[in-house]
Design a protein around this motif. Structure first.
Motif, PDB file in Angstrom:
ATOM      1  N   SER B  18      47.759  34.009  43.218  1.00 26.52           N
ATOM      2  CA  SER B  18      48.499  34.223  41.976  1.00 26.52           C
ATOM      3  C   SER B  18      47.733  33.584  40.827  1.00 26.52           C
ATOM      4  N   PHE B  19      47.840  34.188  39.664  1.00 31.27           N
ATOM      5  CA  PHE B  19      47.351  33.546  38.446  1.00 31.27           C
ATOM      6  C   PHE B  19      48.566  33.195  37.608  1.00 31.27           C
ATOM      7  N   ALA B  20      48.774  31.912  37.381  1.00 29.12           N
ATOM      8  CA  ALA B  20      49.923  31.457  36.598  1.00 29.12           C
ATOM      9  C   ALA B  20      51.214  32.111  37.092  1.00 29.12           C
ATOM     10  N   PRO B  23      51.613  37.115  40.914  1.00 31.46           N
ATOM     11  CA  PRO B  23      50.861  37.456  42.129  1.00 31.46           C
ATOM     12  C   PRO B  23      49.860  38.571  41.860  1.00 31.46           C
ATOM     13  N   VAL B  24      48.625  38.360  42.304  1.00 30.45           N
ATOM     14  CA  VAL B  24      47.566  39.346  42.103  1.00 30.45           C
ATOM     15  C   VAL B  24      47.140  39.924  43.446  1.00 30.45           C
ATOM     16  N   LEU B  25      47.189  39.087  44.484  1.00 27.43           N
ATOM     17  CA  LEU B  25      46.962  39.559  45.853  1.00 27.43           C
ATOM     18  C   LEU B  25      48.181  39.162  46.673  1.00 27.43           C
ATOM     19  N   GLY B  42      40.687  51.655  43.571  1.00 24.20           N
ATOM     20  CA  GLY B  42      42.012  51.359  43.047  1.00 24.20           C
ATOM     21  C   GLY B  42      41.979  51.193  41.554  1.00 24.20           C
ATOM     22  N   PRO B  43      43.148  51.292  40.917  1.00 22.01           N
ATOM     23  CA  PRO B  43      43.198  51.219  39.463  1.00 22.01           C
ATOM     24  C   PRO B  43      42.813  49.831  38.945  1.00 22.01           C
ATOM     25  N   SER B  44      42.515  49.781  37.672  1.00 18.81           N
ATOM     26  CA  SER B  44      42.167  48.517  37.021  1.00 18.81           C
ATOM     27  C   SER B  44      43.325  47.531  37.150  1.00 18.81           C
ATOM     28  N   GLY B  45      42.979  46.299  37.477  1.00 15.27           N
ATOM     29  CA  GLY B  45      44.007  45.266  37.585  1.00 15.27           C
ATOM     30  C   GLY B  45      44.681  45.215  38.938  1.00 15.27           C
ATOM     31  N   SER B  46      44.206  46.022  39.892  1.00 10.70           N
ATOM     32  CA  SER B  46      44.884  46.052  41.192  1.00 10.70           C
ATOM     33  C   SER B  46      44.494  44.863  42.074  1.00 10.70           C
ATOM     34  N   GLY B  47      43.489  44.111  41.672  1.00  8.58           N
ATOM     35  CA  GLY B  47      43.126  42.916  42.428  1.00  8.58           C
ATOM     36  C   GLY B  47      41.850  43.043  43.252  1.00  8.58           C
ATOM     37  N   LYS B  48      41.088  44.111  43.014  1.00  6.90           N
ATOM     38  CA  LYS B  48      39.871  44.330  43.807  1.00  6.90           C
ATOM     39  C   LYS B  48      38.858  43.210  43.609  1.00  6.90           C
ATOM     40  N   SER B  49      38.603  42.893  42.355  1.00  4.68           N
ATOM     41  CA  SER B  49      37.638  41.814  42.087  1.00  4.68           C
ATOM     42  C   SER B  49      38.155  40.490  42.625  1.00  4.68           C
ATOM     43  N   THR B  50      39.433  40.252  42.420  1.00  2.00           N
ATOM     44  CA  THR B  50      40.010  38.989  42.886  1.00  2.00           C
ATOM     45  C   THR B  50      39.842  38.849  44.394  1.00  2.00           C
ATOM     46  N   LEU B  51      39.999  39.953  45.106  1.00  2.00           N
ATOM     47  CA  LEU B  51      39.809  39.912  46.558  1.00  2.00           C
ATOM     48  C   LEU B  51      38.369  39.517  46.910  1.00  2.00           C
ATOM     49  N   ASP B 173      30.652  44.199  43.510  1.00  2.00           N
ATOM     50  CA  ASP B 173      31.808  44.409  42.634  1.00  2.00           C
ATOM     51  C   ASP B 173      31.424  45.381  41.525  1.00  2.00           C
ATOM     52  N   GLU B 174      31.764  46.618  41.706  1.00  2.00           N
ATOM     53  CA  GLU B 174      31.449  47.674  40.728  1.00  2.00           C
ATOM     54  C   GLU B 174      30.006  47.598  40.261  1.00  2.00           C
ATOM     55  N   PRO B 175      29.065  47.779  41.179  1.00  2.00           N
ATOM     56  CA  PRO B 175      27.652  47.559  40.851  1.00  2.00           C
ATOM     57  C   PRO B 175      27.088  48.515  39.819  1.00  2.00           C
ATOM     58  N   THR B 205      34.243  50.097  44.008  1.00  2.00           N
ATOM     59  CA  THR B 205      33.581  51.115  43.195  1.00  2.00           C
ATOM     60  C   THR B 205      34.555  52.124  42.628  1.00  2.00           C
ATOM     61  N   HIS B 206      34.134  52.720  41.528  1.00  2.00           N
ATOM     62  CA  HIS B 206      34.864  53.857  40.961  1.00  2.00           C
ATOM     63  C   HIS B 206      34.088  55.153  41.201  1.00  2.00           C
ATOM     64  N   GLU B 207      32.987  55.059  41.946  1.00  2.98           N
ATOM     65  CA  GLU B 207      32.170  56.241  42.227  1.00  2.98           C
ATOM     66  C   GLU B 207      32.705  56.915  43.493  1.00  2.98           C
TER      67      GLU B 207
HETATM   68  N1  LIG Z   1      41.033  34.154  35.979  1.00  4.38           N
HETATM   69  C1  LIG Z   1      42.165  34.882  35.805  1.00  4.38           C
HETATM   70  N2  LIG Z   1      43.217  34.340  35.156  1.00  4.38           N
HETATM   71  C2  LIG Z   1      44.358  35.039  34.979  1.00  4.38           C
HETATM   72  N3  LIG Z   1      44.547  36.297  35.403  1.00  4.38           N
HETATM   73  C3  LIG Z   1      43.534  36.886  36.051  1.00  4.38           C
HETATM   74  C4  LIG Z   1      42.296  36.220  36.287  1.00  4.38           C
HETATM   75  N4  LIG Z   1      41.455  37.055  36.951  1.00  4.38           N
HETATM   76  C5  LIG Z   1      42.157  38.199  37.121  1.00  4.38           C
HETATM   77  N5  LIG Z   1      43.407  38.113  36.596  1.00  4.38           N
HETATM   78  C6  LIG Z   1      44.437  39.146  36.631  1.00  4.38           C
HETATM   79  O1  LIG Z   1      44.581  39.561  37.960  1.00  4.38           O
HETATM   80  C7  LIG Z   1      44.789  40.962  38.037  1.00  4.38           C
HETATM   81  C8  LIG Z   1      43.776  41.572  38.970  1.00  4.38           C
HETATM   82  O2  LIG Z   1      42.497  41.451  38.383  1.00  4.38           O
HETATM   83  P1  LIG Z   1      41.192  41.982  39.080  1.00  4.38           P
HETATM   84  O3  LIG Z   1      40.061  41.650  38.178  1.00  4.38           O
HETATM   85  O4  LIG Z   1      41.121  41.483  40.465  1.00  4.38           O
HETATM   86  O5  LIG Z   1      41.438  43.548  39.081  1.00  4.38           O
HETATM   87  P2  LIG Z   1      40.426  44.707  39.452  1.00  4.38           P
HETATM   88  O6  LIG Z   1      41.106  45.520  40.479  1.00  4.38           O
HETATM   89  O7  LIG Z   1      39.114  44.159  39.805  1.00  4.38           O
HETATM   90  O8  LIG Z   1      40.342  45.529  38.098  1.00  4.38           O
HETATM   91  P3  LIG Z   1      39.097  46.296  37.435  1.00  4.38           P
HETATM   92  O9  LIG Z   1      39.032  47.636  38.093  1.00  4.38           O
HETATM   93  O10 LIG Z   1      39.491  46.401  36.001  1.00  4.38           O
HETATM   94  O11 LIG Z   1      37.892  45.460  37.647  1.00  4.38           O
HETATM   95  C9  LIG Z   1      44.729  41.495  36.624  1.00  4.38           C
HETATM   96  O12 LIG Z   1      46.048  41.654  36.151  1.00  4.38           O
HETATM   97  C10 LIG Z   1      44.031  40.398  35.876  1.00  4.38           C
HETATM   98  O13 LIG Z   1      44.486  40.348  34.547  1.00  4.38           O
END
Ligand SMILES: Nc1ncnc2c1ncn2[C@@H]1O[C@H](COP(=O)(O)OP(=O)(O)OP(=O)(O)O)[C@@H](O)[C@H]1O
Ligand SMILES: [Mg+2]
Lengths: 215, 253
Positions: B18-20, B23-25, B42-51, B173-175, B205-207
């Motif tokens: 979770s961020f603040a 929940p992100v994952l 997956g769509p933007s903000g779905s948590g891929k990078s966070t994973l 991560d989205e190379p 990836t988005h490709e």
């Molecule tokens: N350091 C952080 N502090 C607060 N919120 C964060 C942080 N990093 C990511 N988030 C939030 O977590 C959620 C998931 O972010 P993440 O970057 O994992 O998404 P993503 O699937 O990689 O999106 P994208 O396709 O845009 O890269 C988003 O709502 C983002 O705003």
């Protein structure tokens, strides 16, 4: 007093001017980094105290700081005013300039993207290796113009030592000006500073060029 | 290599982040077998990078397990100590969206220094770097600085830099997201080549055509959970979940 005699007399103080200049840089450049790191500390108390100290050092006149370091110990604790005023002068200058350098360093360090730290971390760099090898070299290049500015200012600021009658070039010039009721010593001092800074510009230019091996 | 021979190269169980308090994952589990390529879409903000960032310790997960070769880097939300974590780092490489090359290092030094800091001799590290540059189609560019290269070339250097550490798994991560469209091909080609050599990889990836062609498995994430996963042909051509269909519709045509 002939013009030549005057120039010679003032040149004698030039060594002391240079001493203030080089010793100040010698101590303030590293001290500034220490202060910058404390200022960026994750510990809020340390960061807060450092921030306050920086704002005092930058927010009060250097002249006042010179007087405080030179005569403060006498008024507060009855210590003798040191016979060689170079020591308090350099302490005051070094601390004051360190505060300015600290803010320049901090700006430089904070301008490096988070991605540089993350790439280094994933590649197994320790915190120290990351700072010394990845961050610092990039910071140095970015802050060179601001550092050059401060160094140029320092050349001129050495004249402030007259407030505690340290016999550097400007103080001597001022004394000659007073005793001879002549403006000429100030012209000579101006020329000295101008030439000094031309050298500083040249040297800093060389350093900037050396750091210019990448964009 | 340490660890259990039959265990997946990389696995996470019920990972949470979770961020603040947002929940992100939420309870993500996945495992990657030796030689497999897993794509995460997956769509933007779905948590891929966070994973990926949790898997590579750039982000601290709140709960769950992270394993490499069956060995726990984190168990029930508790990480192993720093020294042990450092050893885990040598098992993976990460390629960032915006390359994160070191701009003050030549291409050669970008690739050769990290292994040298781990005790590899200069000669061996530089040989390895030159070999990787050849493989990336970048021979002759070793003296260049990153700013003198195109985005596609920089990303290939970043891939070489990651490979130089001899990782068991590479995360991307989205190379190609930061690249001009005409430059994505050269980077995807290199990743495809690695897939053919059975490099284990996880690629966000988005490709879509690339994901479909290269992956052994595709994971569709949305809102911090894995909505659907499976064989690429199945996920792309016959998605089971409405959310997946909705997402993929945007990429049609
Ligand atoms: N350091 C952080 N502090 C607060 N919120 C964060 C942080 N990093 C990511 N988030 C939030 O977590 C959620 C998931 O972010 P993440 O970057 O994992 O998404 P993503 O699937 O990689 O999106 P994208 O396709 O845009 O890269 C988003 O709502 C983002 O705003
Ligand atoms: Mg992302």
């Amino acid at each position: 007093m002939t013009f030549t005699a005057m120039v010679l007399k003032m040149s004698e103080g030039l060594g002391r001017t240079c001493a203030i200049f080089f010793l100040t840089l010698l101590f303030s450049l590293p001290l500034g980094m220490v202060i910058a790191l404390l200022r960026m500390s994750k510990n809020r108390v340390i960061a807060g105290i450092t921030r306050f100290i920086i704002s005092v050092l930058r927010g009060t006149p250097l002249m006042l700081q010179l007087l405080a370091v030179t005569y403060g110990p006498y008024y507060l604790f009855g210590f003798n005013v040191p016979r060689n005023k170079l020591i308090p002068v350099v302490i005051a200058f070094a601390i004051n300039y360190a505060a300015y350098f600290a803010e320049i360093y901090r700006g430089g360090i904070e301008s490096i993207s988070k991605g540089q730290y993350e790439a280094a971390e994933v590649l197994g760099y320790t915190k120290l290796q990351t700072f010394m090898r990845i961050i610092l070299p990039q910071v140095m290049k970015r802050i060179m113009p601001s550092v050059t500015n401060e160094v140029v200012t320092l050349v001129k600021d050495t004249s402030m030592a007259f407030t505690v009658s340290y016999q550097e070039m400007f103080t001597i010039g001022k004394q000659i000006a007073n005793s001879q009721t002549s403006f000429l010593p100030f012209v000579v001092a101006g020329i000295f500073y101008f030439v000094f800074n031309a050298l500083v510009d040249y040297v800093m230019g060389l350093i900037e060029k050396r750091l210019d091996y990448y964009d | 290599m340490n660890g259990n021979k039959n265990a997946p190269i990389f696995a996470v169980n019920n990972i949470q982040k979770s961020f603040a308090d947002v929940p992100v994952l939420e309870d993500i589990s996945l495992s990657v077998e030796q030689g497999n390529v897993v794509s995460i879409i997956g769509p933007s903000g779905s948590g891929k990078s966070t994973l990926l960032r949790c898997g590579t310790f750039l982000e601290t997960a709140d709960g769950g397990d992270i394993l490499y070769n069956g060995e726990y880097a984190m168990k029930d939300g508790v990480y192993v100590d720093k020294a042990a974590l450092r050893k885990f780092r040598s098992r993976f490489g990460l390629v960032f969206q915006n390359f994160n090359l070191f701009p003050h290092y030549s291409v050669l030094k970008n690739i050769a220094e990290p292994p040298m800091l781990q005790g590899v001799s200069r000669e061996e590290a530089e040989d390895r770097a030159m070999g990787l540059l050849r493989k990336m189609g970048l021979e002759g560019r070793e003296r260049a600085y990153p700013s003198q290269l195109s985005g596609g070339q920089q990303q290939r250097v970043a891939i070489a830099r990651a490979l130089a550490m001899n990782p068991e798994i590479l995360f991307f991560d989205e190379p190609t997201s930061a690249l001009d469209p005409e430059l994505t091909g050269e980077v995807l080609k290199v990743i495809r080549q690695l897939a053919e050599e059975h490099m284990t990889m996880v690629v966000v990836t988005h490709e879509m055509p690339f994901a479909k062609a290269v992956s052994n498995r595709v994971i569709f994430m949305a809102g911090g959970v894995i909505v659907e996963q499976g064989d690429p042909l199945q996920v792309f051509d016959d998605p089971q979940e409405e959310r997946t269909r909705q997402f993929l519709r945007v990429f049609e045509k």
